[in-house]
Design an enzyme around this catalytic site. Structure first.
Site, PDB file in Angstrom:
ATOM      1  N   ASP A  50      29.681  58.012  13.897  1.00 43.72           N
ATOM      2  CA  ASP A  50      29.339  59.133  13.021  1.00 43.72           C
ATOM      3  C   ASP A  50      28.902  60.331  13.849  1.00 43.72           C
ATOM      4  O   ASP A  50      27.729  60.509  14.095  1.00 43.72           O
ATOM      5  CB  ASP A  50      28.219  58.697  12.079  1.00 43.72           C
ATOM      6  CG  ASP A  50      27.895  59.718  11.020  1.00 43.72           C
ATOM      7  OD1 ASP A  50      28.696  60.648  10.825  1.00 43.72           O
ATOM      8  OD2 ASP A  50      26.826  59.597  10.399  1.00 43.72           O
TER       9      ASP A  50
ATOM     10  N   ASP B 111      35.633  61.717   8.930  1.00 43.35           N
ATOM     11  CA  ASP B 111      34.211  61.460   9.186  1.00 43.35           C
ATOM     12  C   ASP B 111      34.006  59.957   9.217  1.00 43.35           C
ATOM     13  O   ASP B 111      33.957  59.306   8.183  1.00 43.35           O
ATOM     14  CB  ASP B 111      33.367  62.108   8.092  1.00 43.35           C
ATOM     15  CG  ASP B 111      31.872  62.073   8.412  1.00 43.35           C
ATOM     16  OD1 ASP B 111      31.481  61.352   9.348  1.00 43.35           O
ATOM     17  OD2 ASP B 111      31.111  62.772   7.740  1.00 43.35           O
TER      18      ASP B 111
ATOM     19  N   GLU C 264      26.667  69.206  10.367  1.00 44.72           N
ATOM     20  CA  GLU C 264      27.047  68.508   9.135  1.00 44.72           C
ATOM     21  C   GLU C 264      25.898  67.677   8.584  1.00 44.72           C
ATOM     22  O   GLU C 264      25.690  67.609   7.362  1.00 44.72           O
ATOM     23  CB  GLU C 264      28.260  67.605   9.404  1.00 44.72           C
ATOM     24  CG  GLU C 264      28.822  66.904   8.169  1.00 44.72           C
ATOM     25  CD  GLU C 264      28.233  65.528   7.892  1.00 44.72           C
ATOM     26  OE1 GLU C 264      28.546  64.941   6.845  1.00 44.72           O
ATOM     27  OE2 GLU C 264      27.436  65.043   8.731  1.00 44.72           O
ATOM     28  N   GLU C 265      25.149  67.031   9.474  1.00 44.98           N
ATOM     29  CA  GLU C 265      24.140  66.065   9.046  1.00 44.98           C
ATOM     30  C   GLU C 265      22.966  66.698   8.300  1.00 44.98           C
ATOM     31  O   GLU C 265      22.186  66.002   7.667  1.00 44.98           O
ATOM     32  CB  GLU C 265      23.607  65.297  10.261  1.00 44.98           C
ATOM     33  CG  GLU C 265      24.658  64.480  11.020  1.00 44.98           C
ATOM     34  CD  GLU C 265      25.072  63.215  10.290  1.00 44.98           C
ATOM     35  OE1 GLU C 265      24.676  63.043   9.122  1.00 44.98           O
ATOM     36  OE2 GLU C 265      25.793  62.403  10.898  1.00 44.98           O
TER      37      GLU C 265
ATOM     38  N   HIS D 115      33.011  66.207  12.206  1.00 43.74           N
ATOM     39  CA  HIS D 115      31.784  66.914  12.602  1.00 43.74           C
ATOM     40  C   HIS D 115      31.281  66.441  13.957  1.00 43.74           C
ATOM     41  O   HIS D 115      31.351  65.272  14.307  1.00 43.74           O
ATOM     42  CB  HIS D 115      30.702  66.814  11.525  1.00 43.74           C
ATOM     43  CG  HIS D 115      30.066  65.463  11.347  1.00 43.74           C
ATOM     44  ND1 HIS D 115      28.985  65.050  12.092  1.00 43.74           N
ATOM     45  CD2 HIS D 115      30.327  64.469  10.476  1.00 43.74           C
ATOM     46  CE1 HIS D 115      28.607  63.847  11.689  1.00 43.74           C
ATOM     47  NE2 HIS D 115      29.415  63.460  10.712  1.00 43.74           N
TER      48      HIS D 115
ATOM     49  N   HIS E 217      23.226  56.802  12.036  1.00 45.92           N
ATOM     50  CA  HIS E 217      21.925  57.477  11.982  1.00 45.92           C
ATOM     51  C   HIS E 217      20.837  56.691  12.705  1.00 45.92           C
ATOM     52  O   HIS E 217      19.650  56.888  12.442  1.00 45.92           O
ATOM     53  CB  HIS E 217      21.494  57.763  10.541  1.00 45.92           C
ATOM     54  CG  HIS E 217      22.413  58.694   9.816  1.00 45.92           C
ATOM     55  ND1 HIS E 217      22.190  59.109   8.521  1.00 45.92           N
ATOM     56  CD2 HIS E 217      23.564  59.309  10.197  1.00 45.92           C
ATOM     57  CE1 HIS E 217      23.159  59.925   8.143  1.00 45.92           C
ATOM     58  NE2 HIS E 217      24.002  60.057   9.154  1.00 45.92           N
TER      59      HIS E 217
END
Length: 590
Positions: free
Chosen positions: A231, A293, A265-266, A213, A370
């Protein structure tokens, strides 16, 4: 035996919109599907922020349907990460109908792919591409994606710009090849997904997907920095390098290969869900999906964490065989990551076989994701860990799509050499169990074992050699335990032969992930079996589940495996519990 369980009650609530204050401006609402185990943690997280998580419109098979404001998706994504260590942990749908359809198929999605024999027979071409994988290329892609834009969020211009940049990079890689195209998959939000396609030479209508992603997120706020180096710039970079070495080596696949960088995606697998759904609606024959991922942080002693839930057991087994064959010495372990944890779940939900190797276990993954700290610097300024994932993507591409690089001969597509045929068993009236008499790469019981002891459609019960091991008769079909299918197949796609490593795939209907256990056995002589334990395994949850195990075939012309599925108790080849099921599968070995 005393009564020990009660029927499952599925609560279905009326599908009503959540009550919002009348003064609130009208805002787009979306339907999501989420694991029921995540509802209470998510609700508690929402309450801490002064928000209310709507009640489910439907709960079934461990999945719930909710209707939420689009602006709450990031709050939900943060809750999934904080409380359950999942990313994203739910799937967003544009309509209630799509969400309900996803739940109805969630317990056992039917594969849309035609049956494919996954086998390893394309070594020269795979090795040619493997030798060209370069850490520097992967590092440069990670660096560009994580530093050129403050964030790659799906609904801001910088996220769209990152997609435009990647499309340009992939177009440059494709060069003048007329069999390669690079295009956006259009979405209703700013960021588009990017797809590079190499059209297959002989089986163009059979499709192999390799993806990661493109978007990134900072759970502290929509305006915060989200470099997303691991990520998932690392996954996209690994996919990019696999694409690059394919082109650099003149690789022409037999099956069509699509490299994908998913948007959104998130916030609920937005991009991959849209693509997988469109492929399903078009009847596209996707024969294998590899999801990458997070690939650049080694948090575990294992090199790969193989996600077992919402993936395909046969494809998982094949993927670990690729690791053993092309990267010997690297290790892997089985993990679970929960409902909707990455884009593989979109493909699985649509009925396509998918696999996801992860960089760690879920408890040892990158602690900086994140956040603004998810940088290349945090992983040592190198992409060394991503190299093994890029190589896995190369071997997956070469062995699922087949075809050949310049100067090499393409192997057979539909079968290994020799063998490749997975035979379907018929009932042997003498041995009183399903049997494959012909030689081949494997043997599959098909539907012969479905049910238990008069519960369900199982014919010729108990389907054990000589009929000597009978099934328990307590309970209800597909509420209580049953072993429904057995398959044994070589890992390299060649014929079953002494000394070959094989994978046993058992499909069971489980009542409990804690109380139920599957004991798998093998016997070298089916006519006079002496059972040897392969291992005892717990299902990942209730309902339809697949369990796999590997062992090495002994000498013997007619062999057998046994599945002993039991409720509590201890391991045995023929346990006597009222809910226990026993089934054999007999097959020929060269």
């Amino acid at each position: 035996m005393a009564i020990r369980k009660f029927g499952t009650v599925v609560a279905m609530l009326a599908c009503a919109a959540p009550a919002f204050a009348e003064a609130a401006p009208k805002e787009k609402e979306v339907w999501i599907t989420i694991g029921t185990d995540a509802l209470e943690p998510a609700r508690a997280s929402f309450q801490q922020k002064g928000l209310a998580l709507p009640a489910p419109a439907l709960e079934k098979g461990g999945v719930a349907v909710l209707r939420v404001r689009e602006s709450q998706l990031e709050t939900l994504a943060a809750a999934m990460h904080d409380k359950l260590n999942r990313c994203a942990g739910f799937i967003a749908h544009d309509t209630e109908q799509q969400a309900l359809a996803a739940v109805e198929g969630s317990t056992a999605p039917q594969s849309l792919a035609s049956l494919v024999s996954y086998n390893i027979n394309n070594g020269p071409s795979v090795n040619a591409m493997l030798s060209g994988v370069q850490e520097l290329n992967i590092r440069n892609t990670i660096n560009s994606l994580s530093t050129n834009w403050t964030t790659r969020r799906y609904n801001v211009q910088s996220g769209a710009d990152a997609a435009t940049w990647l499309k340009s990079q992939w177009t440059t890689i494709a060069g003048s090849r007329t069999d390669i195209s690079v295009a956006f998959f259009a979405h209703s939000w700013l960021q588009q997904s990017v797809i590079a396609t190499i059209t297959g030479t002989t089986h163009p209508n059979e499709v192999v997907v390799i993806g990661g992603h493109l978007d990134s997120i900072n759970q502290s706020g929509s305006t915060a920095a989200a470099p997303g180096a691991d990520d998932d710039a690392s996954g996209v970079a690994s996919v990019t390098e696999a694409f690059r070495v394919a082109v650099a080596n003149g690789y022409k696949p037999a099956r069509t290969v699509k490299f994908m960088a998913y948007a959104g995606e998130e916030v609920g697998l937005y991009g991959s869900n849209a693509i997988a759904t469109s492929f399903k609606n078009a009847g596209t024959n996707v024969v294998g999906v590899l999801q990458l991922d997070m690939t650049n942080y080694k948090g575990s002693s294992y090199d790969f964490g193989m996600v077992q839930d919402n993936t395909n057991a046969s494809l998982n087994s094949f993927t670990t065989s690729l690791i053993s064959t092309y990267q010997p010495g690297l290790t892997w372990t089985n993990i679970t990551c929960g409902y909707g944890c990455s884009d593989h779940a979109s493909w699985n939900s649509a009925g396509y076989p998918a696999t996801m190797p992860f960089e760690a276990t879920m408890s040892t993954d990158n602690p900086q994701i994140h956040t603004a700290g998810d940088t290349l610097t945090y992983t040592g300024g190198t992409a060394a860990n991503s190299v093994k994932f890029a190589k896995l993507a190369v071997s997956f591409m070469g062995e699922v799509a087949k075809g050949a690089t310049t100067g090499n001969t393409p192997p057979p597509v539909d079968s290994g050499t020799p063998g490749g045929t997975i035979n379907t068993a018929t009932f042997d009236a003498t041995l009183k169990a399903p049997r494959c008499t012909a030689s081949g790469a494997g043997c599959d019981s098909g539907t012969l074992l479905n049910g238990r002891g008069g519960l369900g459609p199982e014919v010729n019960r108990p389907n054990t050699i000589g009929g000597t091991c009978v099934d328990g008769t307590s309970g209800t079909y597909h509420s209580d335990e049953s072993n429904d299918r057995l398959k044994v197949a070589t890992n390299d796609g060649t014929n079953l032969a002494a000394g070959k490593q094989v994978t046993v795939t058992a499909t069971v209907w489980a009542y409990s992930s804690t109380a139920d256990t599957l004991d798998l056995y093998y016997a070298a002589n089916a006519s006079s079996p002496v059972w040897t334990l392969i291992g005892s395994y717990k299902p990942a949850g209730s309902g339809a589940r697949t369990i796999t195990a590997t062992y090495t075939l002994p000498a013997g012309a007619t062999q057998a495996i046994r599945a002993n599925f039991r409720y509590n108790g201890t391991a045995g080849s023929c346990t006597t519990g009222g809910y226990d099921d026993h089934d054999d599968l007999i097959f020929s070995v060269q």
